[in-house]
Scaffold this motif. Structure first.
Motif, PDB file in Angstrom:
ATOM      1  N   GLY A 309     -21.582 -29.960  -1.981  1.00 20.90           N
ATOM      2  CA  GLY A 309     -21.920 -30.176  -0.712  1.00 20.90           C
ATOM      3  C   GLY A 309     -22.385 -31.219   0.369  1.00 20.90           C
ATOM      4  O   GLY A 309     -22.294 -30.872   1.561  1.00 20.90           O
ATOM      5  N   THR A 310     -20.724 -31.743   0.388  1.00 24.14           N
ATOM      6  CA  THR A 310     -20.720 -32.648   1.424  1.00 24.14           C
ATOM      7  C   THR A 310     -19.817 -32.212   2.520  1.00 24.14           C
ATOM      8  O   THR A 310     -18.910 -31.146   2.062  1.00 24.14           O
ATOM      9  CB  THR A 310     -19.741 -34.056   0.572  1.00 24.14           C
ATOM     10  OG1 THR A 310     -20.460 -34.178   0.044  1.00 24.14           O
ATOM     11  CG2 THR A 310     -19.316 -34.786   2.166  1.00 24.14           C
ATOM     12  N   LEU A 311     -20.308 -32.160   4.187  1.00 19.14           N
ATOM     13  CA  LEU A 311     -19.509 -31.188   4.815  1.00 19.14           C
ATOM     14  C   LEU A 311     -17.995 -32.048   4.942  1.00 19.14           C
ATOM     15  O   LEU A 311     -18.113 -33.007   4.549  1.00 19.14           O
ATOM     16  CB  LEU A 311     -20.014 -31.403   6.156  1.00 19.14           C
ATOM     17  CG  LEU A 311     -21.346 -31.080   6.508  1.00 19.14           C
ATOM     18  CD1 LEU A 311     -22.427 -31.408   8.064  1.00 19.14           C
ATOM     19  CD2 LEU A 311     -21.053 -29.936   6.468  1.00 19.14           C
ATOM     20  N   ALA A 312     -17.050 -31.423   5.278  1.00 18.24           N
ATOM     21  CA  ALA A 312     -15.245 -31.399   4.970  1.00 18.24           C
ATOM     22  C   ALA A 312     -15.288 -30.608   5.798  1.00 18.24           C
ATOM     23  O   ALA A 312     -13.998 -30.226   5.720  1.00 18.24           O
ATOM     24  CB  ALA A 312     -15.149 -30.628   4.103  1.00 18.24           C
ATOM     25  N   GLY A 313     -15.321 -31.111   7.411  1.00 15.00           N
ATOM     26  CA  GLY A 313     -14.452 -30.819   8.422  1.00 15.00           C
ATOM     27  C   GLY A 313     -15.305 -29.352   8.867  1.00 15.00           C
ATOM     28  O   GLY A 313     -16.642 -29.097   8.521  1.00 15.00           O
TER      29      GLY A 313
END
Length: 378
Positions: A309-313
């Motif tokens: 769930g970590t935002l990646a861009g």
């Protein structure tokens, strides 16, 4: 001006500095443009009536990780840079800093060489390079691979300085935890745009880095020490320093519109907050997944995330960012477009004619509300 071939009327015009109503954009046979009052058009001049909207310079994006299905981290070649630049040109961005996120020394060197070669070939859209890492803080790593994050060595510094001698616009995102003040000063003195980001540094440390020559902050609010009641962090340091620029991912996902509005109200010279897309391989592409350093990134509901769930861009275009700034944050038209044109250009060591109507292809574009595909006029 050369013989005029047509005049565009019926749209608001922003030339990079000023907003014009009831004016015409005059386009010459050599592609040169000017703005004239609509009532002063030469008799018989061909006219193209626009249905409202705005005519503006091409956008300038200082944080572009990929596009057209390609990640710069996966392919450090002229062909990859061409695909990335062409993908962003379809959304109105005429100039980019291809951005390499945290990776190996070998890929960092290859990325620098690819950008240098692309500029030598005058590849449209490539104006420099942004190295986002690997000298960051693991505590604020975001989607960066913690196994590749490390302190800046003298060899790393030498590579940056050599790049700055051969490439006009070099931007480097660092965390004070893994970069010394002497290294920041040396890079800044060499003309490198030093930006603080992915850091958990406290207020005092951030101020010291700004005093040493850091001029910018990478994606304000994201992956950095936050504004607290007893410790203002990098957010507080940024908002208290009038001279500091800050990139902003204005997708209303990375940063809440109310938070953006508060930042603009708090920061002296709030016009120095500029827009970035932090775009990935998905930009200008229909793909719904890609990888970063062997980890899958998924595209869903206008978000790009790792499996946890970590935002990646960001899954964001510049027209959408401008729209968010106007409709959700409260910028007026000229200020919102300025954040995507002349403000980022102000950071560059060699801006050329970017940020106005004499910039690189597409120099002039026509945008309508809700459209992510501007029409190139010259």
């Amino acid at each position: 001006m050369s013989r005029t071939v047509k005049a565009y009327i019926g749209a608001t015009i922003y030339d990079g500095q000023n907003l014009f109503e009831k004016h015409a954009l005059m386009v010459g046979s050599d592609g040169q443009v000017s703005v004239q009052p609509q009532g002063a058009l030469p008799q018989g001049c061909p006219r193209v009536a626009m249905d409202g909207g705005v005519i503006a310079p091409g956008f300038v994006d200082l944080q572009v990780n990929g596009g057209g299905g390609v990640m710069f981290n996966d392919d450090q070649s002229i062909n990859a840079l061409r695909s990335i630049a062409e993908a962003h040109a379809t959304t109105g961005t005429c100039a980019i800093l291809p951005t390499l996120i945290t990776d190996t020394p070998e890929k960092t060197s290859a990325a620098i060489k690819a950008v240098e070669a692309a500029i030598a070939e005058k590849l449209p859209g490539i104006i420099g390079i942004h190295l986002e890492g690997p000298h960051l803080s693991i505590a604020r790593k975001g989607a960066h691979d913690p196994n590749l994050i490390r302190a800046m060595t003298e060899d790393d510094l030498a590579l940056m300085l050599d790049a700055a001698e051969r490439i006009a616009n070099v931007m480097v995102t660092v965390a004070p935890e893994n970069t010394t003040l002497a290294q920041i000063k040396t890079m800044a003195d060499a003309g490198i745009i030093v930006s603080l980001g992915h850091t958990d540094a406290d207020l005092e440390t951030c101020h010291a880095a700004f005093d040493a020559g850091a001029r910018c902050v990478t994606h304000l609010f994201n992956a950095m020490s936050q504004l607290g009641n007893r410790e203002p962090g990098l957010v507080g340091a940024t908002l208290s320093r009038p001279e500091v620029y800050a990139g902003l991912i204005a997708d209303a996902i990375h940063v809440h519109p109310d938070t953006m509005r508060i930042a603009l109200a708090a920061k002296p010279k709030s016009e120095r907050i500029f827009l970035v897309t932090d775009a990935m391989a998905t930009a200008g592409s229909a793909i719904d997944r890609f990888s970063i350093n062997g980890r899958d990134v998924f595209r869903k509901n206008q978000r790009l995330t790792l499996a946890d769930g970590t935002l990646a861009g960001a899954d964001l275009t510049m027209p959408r960012a401008v729209e968010v700034m106007m409709e959700a944050v409260g910028d007026d038209l000229s200020q919102a477009i300025k954040r995507a044109t002349s403000t980022p250009v102000d950071l560059l060591r060699e801006p050329g004619s970017l940020g106005g109507f004499s910039g690189m292809f597409p120099a002039v574009q026509y945008l309508k509300k809700g459209s992510s595909r501007p029409v190139v006029l010259s």
